[in-house]
Design a protein around this motif. Structure first.
Motif: not given
Length: 155
Positions: A69, A71-72, A89, A91-92
């Protein structure tokens, strides 16, 4: 091979240039460290957690990134080569904004996916402004539920 067991604690130390070969190093904790130009080869990093890290100019090659993952994250100028992204994944993931430390008012090199298999993937709530898709297999590709092949065929 029998391993010598040592538990090391370093604080305010410089171990630059150290070398570790054939070492079991599970559950290490690094806090407020400088790992600039560190090389990690043939390593099992499963379950590793990275938080609040500067990974600019990092290179990831021949990697299995299954199930990671991200993220950000700021992906400006990122290069991933020969990687497996099964179940991954993002994300952001954004370009830096004015006020961010690595903001570039002149823009950024475009993000590119070359020779990638993104079949059965999903893009949701993404900015695809000026996206250019070339020489790709678009069979079954849908945008908001509409088959792109049908749109092209009926053009």
């Amino acid at each position: 091979m029998e391993l010598k067991v040592d538990r090391l604690e370093y604080e305010l130390a410089d171990i630059s240039g150290s070398r570790f070969q054939k070492v079991k190093a599970e559950e290490l904790s690094f806090d407020n460290v400088n790992l600039t130009k560190t090389h990690i080869n043939n390593a099992n990093m499963k379950g590793m957690a990275l938080n609040d890290v500067n990974m600019s100019n990092i290179r990831i090659e021949n990697a299995n990134l299954t199930g990671i993952e991200i993220k950000n994250a700021n992906f400006s100028y990122a290069v991933l080569e020969n990687v497996h992204l099964i179940g991954t994944e993002f994300r952001n993931v954004v370009l830096p904004m004015e006020g961010d430390g690595n903001y570039n008012p002149n823009g950024y090199k475009p993000t590119s996916f070359v020779n990638c298999n993104l079949s059965n993937g999903q893009l949701t709530n993404c900015n695809l402004t000026n996206l250019d898709i070339r020489d790709c297999d678009i069979s079954g590709l849908k945008i908001n539920g509409v088959l792109v092949e049908e749109l092209i065929k009926n053009k």
